[in-house]
Scaffold this motif. Structure first.
Motif, PDB file in Angstrom:
ATOM      1  N   HIS A  24       0.820  -1.218   0.000  1.00  0.00           N
ATOM      2  CA  HIS A  24       0.000   0.000   0.000  1.00  0.00           C
ATOM      3  C   HIS A  24       0.856   1.271   0.000  1.00  0.00           C
ATOM      4  O   HIS A  24       0.730   2.119  -0.885  1.00  0.00           O
ATOM      5  N   VAL A  25       1.735   1.400   0.969  1.00  0.00           N
ATOM      6  CA  VAL A  25       2.573   2.611   1.028  1.00  0.00           C
ATOM      7  C   VAL A  25       3.514   2.650  -0.180  1.00  0.00           C
ATOM      8  O   VAL A  25       3.714   3.705  -0.798  1.00  0.00           O
ATOM      9  N   GLY A  26       4.049   1.490  -0.550  1.00  0.00           N
ATOM     10  CA  GLY A  26       4.924   1.418  -1.722  1.00  0.00           C
ATOM     11  C   GLY A  26       4.232   1.901  -2.988  1.00  0.00           C
ATOM     12  O   GLY A  26       4.862   2.519  -3.851  1.00  0.00           O
ATOM     13  N   SER A  27       2.936   1.634  -3.097  1.00  0.00           N
ATOM     14  CA  SER A  27       2.214   2.009  -4.320  1.00  0.00           C
ATOM     15  C   SER A  27       2.154   3.526  -4.495  1.00  0.00           C
ATOM     16  O   SER A  27       1.922   4.014  -5.602  1.00  0.00           O
ATOM     17  N   ALA A  28       2.338   4.258  -3.417  1.00  0.00           N
ATOM     18  CA  ALA A  28       2.445   5.725  -3.520  1.00  0.00           C
ATOM     19  C   ALA A  28       3.904   6.175  -3.536  1.00  0.00           C
ATOM     20  O   ALA A  28       4.254   7.145  -4.218  1.00  0.00           O
ATOM     21  N   LEU A  29       4.749   5.458  -2.799  1.00  0.00           N
ATOM     22  CA  LEU A  29       6.150   5.901  -2.679  1.00  0.00           C
ATOM     23  C   LEU A  29       6.951   5.667  -3.966  1.00  0.00           C
ATOM     24  O   LEU A  29       7.763   6.518  -4.344  1.00  0.00           O
ATOM     25  N   VAL A  30       6.731   4.543  -4.631  1.00  0.00           N
ATOM     26  CA  VAL A  30       7.498   4.296  -5.870  1.00  0.00           C
ATOM     27  C   VAL A  30       7.237   5.414  -6.881  1.00  0.00           C
ATOM     28  O   VAL A  30       8.192   6.050  -7.360  1.00  0.00           O
ATOM     29  N   PRO A  31       5.974   5.722  -7.215  1.00  0.00           N
ATOM     30  CA  PRO A  31       5.741   6.836  -8.147  1.00  0.00           C
ATOM     31  C   PRO A  31       6.262   8.183  -7.616  1.00  0.00           C
ATOM     32  O   PRO A  31       6.768   9.001  -8.383  1.00  0.00           O
ATOM     33  N   GLU A  32       6.136   8.407  -6.310  1.00  0.00           N
ATOM     34  CA  GLU A  32       6.626   9.668  -5.724  1.00  0.00           C
ATOM     35  C   GLU A  32       8.130   9.837  -5.973  1.00  0.00           C
ATOM     36  O   GLU A  32       8.599  10.905  -6.378  1.00  0.00           O
ATOM     37  N   LEU A  33       8.887   8.784  -5.746  1.00  0.00           N
ATOM     38  CA  LEU A  33      10.349   8.869  -5.936  1.00  0.00           C
ATOM     39  C   LEU A  33      10.702   9.024  -7.409  1.00  0.00           C
ATOM     40  O   LEU A  33      11.548   9.857  -7.772  1.00  0.00           O
ATOM     41  N   LEU A  34      10.041   8.247  -8.264  1.00  0.00           N
ATOM     42  CA  LEU A  34      10.341   8.337  -9.699  1.00  0.00           C
ATOM     43  C   LEU A  34      10.008   9.729 -10.216  1.00  0.00           C
ATOM     44  O   LEU A  34      10.750  10.310 -11.012  1.00  0.00           O
ATOM     45  N   HIS A  35       8.903  10.272  -9.737  1.00  0.00           N
ATOM     46  CA  HIS A  35       8.456  11.595 -10.180  1.00  0.00           C
ATOM     47  C   HIS A  35       9.459  12.680  -9.810  1.00  0.00           C
ATOM     48  O   HIS A  35       9.526  13.714 -10.455  1.00  0.00           O
ATOM     49  N   HIS A  36      10.213  12.420  -8.758  1.00  0.00           N
ATOM     50  CA  HIS A  36      11.202  13.415  -8.319  1.00  0.00           C
ATOM     51  C   HIS A  36      12.613  13.054  -8.744  1.00  0.00           C
ATOM     52  O   HIS A  36      13.588  13.541  -8.162  1.00  0.00           O
ATOM     53  N   GLY A  37      12.725  12.205  -9.741  1.00  0.00           N
ATOM     54  CA  GLY A  37      14.012  11.982 -10.390  1.00  0.00           C
ATOM     55  C   GLY A  37      14.850  10.840  -9.858  1.00  0.00           C
ATOM     56  O   GLY A  37      15.914  10.547 -10.400  1.00  0.00           O
ATOM     57  N   HIS A  38      14.394  10.209  -8.771  1.00  0.00           N
ATOM     58  CA  HIS A  38      15.145   9.081  -8.227  1.00  0.00           C
ATOM     59  C   HIS A  38      14.827   7.826  -9.041  1.00  0.00           C
ATOM     60  O   HIS A  38      13.840   7.777  -9.769  1.00  0.00           O
ATOM     61  N   SER A  39      15.659   6.802  -8.898  1.00  0.00           N
ATOM     62  CA  SER A  39      15.288   5.509  -9.463  1.00  0.00           C
ATOM     63  C   SER A  39      15.022   4.544  -8.312  1.00  0.00           C
ATOM     64  O   SER A  39      15.493   4.759  -7.185  1.00  0.00           O
ATOM     65  N   VAL A  40      14.241   3.514  -8.606  1.00  0.00           N
ATOM     66  CA  VAL A  40      13.750   2.618  -7.562  1.00  0.00           C
ATOM     67  C   VAL A  40      14.027   1.171  -7.936  1.00  0.00           C
ATOM     68  O   VAL A  40      13.793   0.761  -9.071  1.00  0.00           O
ATOM     69  N   VAL A  41      14.528   0.427  -6.956  1.00  0.00           N
ATOM     70  CA  VAL A  41      14.643  -1.028  -7.082  1.00  0.00           C
ATOM     71  C   VAL A  41      13.807  -1.611  -5.956  1.00  0.00           C
ATOM     72  O   VAL A  41      14.101  -1.387  -4.776  1.00  0.00           O
ATOM     73  N   GLY A  42      12.744  -2.322  -6.308  1.00  0.00           N
ATOM     74  CA  GLY A  42      11.848  -2.860  -5.286  1.00  0.00           C
ATOM     75  C   GLY A  42      12.039  -4.349  -5.083  1.00  0.00           C
ATOM     76  O   GLY A  42      12.231  -5.099  -6.046  1.00  0.00           O
ATOM     77  N   LEU A  43      11.975  -4.765  -3.810  1.00  0.00           N
ATOM     78  CA  LEU A  43      12.045  -6.192  -3.490  1.00  0.00           C
ATOM     79  C   LEU A  43      10.691  -6.825  -3.836  1.00  0.00           C
ATOM     80  O   LEU A  43       9.648  -6.303  -3.429  1.00  0.00           O
ATOM     81  N   ALA A  44      10.726  -7.929  -4.576  1.00  0.00           N
ATOM     82  CA  ALA A  44       9.471  -8.610  -4.934  1.00  0.00           C
ATOM     83  C   ALA A  44       9.631 -10.098  -4.672  1.00  0.00           C
ATOM     84  O   ALA A  44      10.597 -10.712  -5.107  1.00  0.00           O
TER      85      ALA A  44
END
Ligand SMILES: NC(=O)c1ccc[n+]([C@@H]2O[C@H](COP(=O)([O-])OP(=O)(O)OC[C@H]3O[C@@H](n4cnc5c(N)ncnc54)[C@H](OP(=O)(O)O)[C@@H]3O)[C@@H](O)[C@H]2O)c1
Length: 316
Positions: A24-44
């Motif tokens: 749930h929190v990740g579903s908002a945080l991943v786009p938030e970080l990408l939108h601000h120029g960061h890149s994301v590697v998520g554990l799945a």
């Protein structure tokens, strides 16, 4: 699309490793970080989780919280880490200590990877722990307990400030709400009210719960990654304390069901696993967090979000 205004002044982009990125929190945080120029590697840990993360534009590292070598390697390769994952399934099955031990072991592996780097690690805790102190006032970021369930993990992360890690902890309120929230306490309360044909509160329902909108919480996690000082406890709190009776009334209104008081002994019958939470009084301030990181919640408060109706169209 990212605009220059979205980029925090003076901030360099980070490659961020996130556990629990598919939640749930990740579903908002991943786009938030990408939108601000960061890149994301998520554990799945599953194909479904991996698809969610790549669908938002993130990369994936496969593994779970028991794969300590994998956690170490992913954290080592990152510029910063956010730890969101928690074994809620084990906790709800009664294995609280197993869930907490997994959490601490995962944090130790991440800490080993980041020690001495001055890189940020943002951990997760809950404001609810403050309801178990003997505070007779609104809880603040300075308040903490020496030990306890999930508190040990919070204190461990804060202590990493002495190990060359820019560590911080975001305490989430019991209800983190939005259209992204499908399994949190708000949908659970709605499901219980539907099952029993009544929305309930304990006693006079004057006990207070804080809450936050998921999108505001995600922004706070980003700000913590970018600039929280080492060893900082942060409160992701929008509404500082809503009387629980008003939450029950909003749920009753949304479901067109009656609302009534039950006593503490009856609570388990009406709200199942939430019985030990619904009577908690947990007023919580985020004043220090707001000042420290210039974080201002801008999204709907809980009662307005419940009045919006989306919870009652989607909850079971
Ligand atoms: N949301 C709230 O209101 C609230 C309030 C207080 C504290 N918190 C805490 O905030 C954190 C994030 O909450 P959330 O609402 O985003 O939780 P959530 O929606 O239940 O998501 C949990 C995440 O953890 C992952 N996960 C669970 N067990 C795992 C394991 N063994 N190995 C690897 N990944 C695992 C899940 O992966 P899958 O997608 O594969 O299931 C998912 O990505 C949690 O620590 C939670 O306890 C949340």
């Amino acid at each position: 699309m990212m605009s220059l205004n979205d980029i925090t002044e003076g901030n360099s982009f980070m490659r961020v490793f996130i556990t629990g990125a598919s939640g749930h929190v990740g579903s908002a945080l991943v786009p938030e970080l990408l939108h601000h120029g960061h890149s994301v590697v998520g554990l799945a840990r599953s194909d479904a989780a991996a698809e969610r993360i790549t669908g938002w534009g993130g990369e994936v590292v496969r593994g779970d919280l028991d794969d300590l070598d994998g956690l170490y390697a992913a954290a080592r390769a990152a510029d910063g880490v956010v730890h969101l994952a928690f074994r809620h399934d084990a906790m709800q099955a009664g294995d609280r200590s197993g869930a907490a031990e997994t959490d601490l072991a995962a944090l130790r592996a991440i800490a080993d990877a980041l020690a001495g780097s001055d890189k940020p690690l943002v951990g997760t805790s809950g404001t609810g722990l403050l309801a178990h102190t003997s505070l007779d006032r609104t809880g603040t970021e300075e308040d903490f307990l020496p030990s306890g369930y999930r508190i040990d993990a919070e204190n461990f992360v804060i202590g990493l400030a002495d190990k060359g890690i820019r560590s911080s902890v975001v305490r989430l309120p019991p209800i983190t709400h939005s259209t992204l929230d499908h399994q949190g306490f708000a949908p659970s309360l709605i499901t219980f009210a539907r099952q029993h044909g009544v929305s309930t509160y304990v006693g006079d329902g004057s006990n207070r719960w804080p809450s936050v909108h998921t999108l505001d919480a995600a922004r706070l996690y980003r700000l913590a990654l970018e600039s929280a000082p080492a060893g900082t406890r942060l409160h992701a709190v929008g509404d500082e304390g809503i009387e629980f009776r008003r939450i029950a009334e909003a749920i009753g209104a949304g479901l067109e069901l009656p609302v009534r008081s039950v006593d503490a002994e009856q609570a388990a019958e009406y709200v199942g696993f939430l019985a030990s939470f619904v009577a908690l009084d947990n007023p919580t301030s985020a004043t220090r967090t707001r000042e420290l990181l210039d974080w201002q919640p801008t999204h709907l408060g809980l009662l307005a979000d419940l009045a919006d109706g989306h919870y009652f169209r989607t909850a079971n």
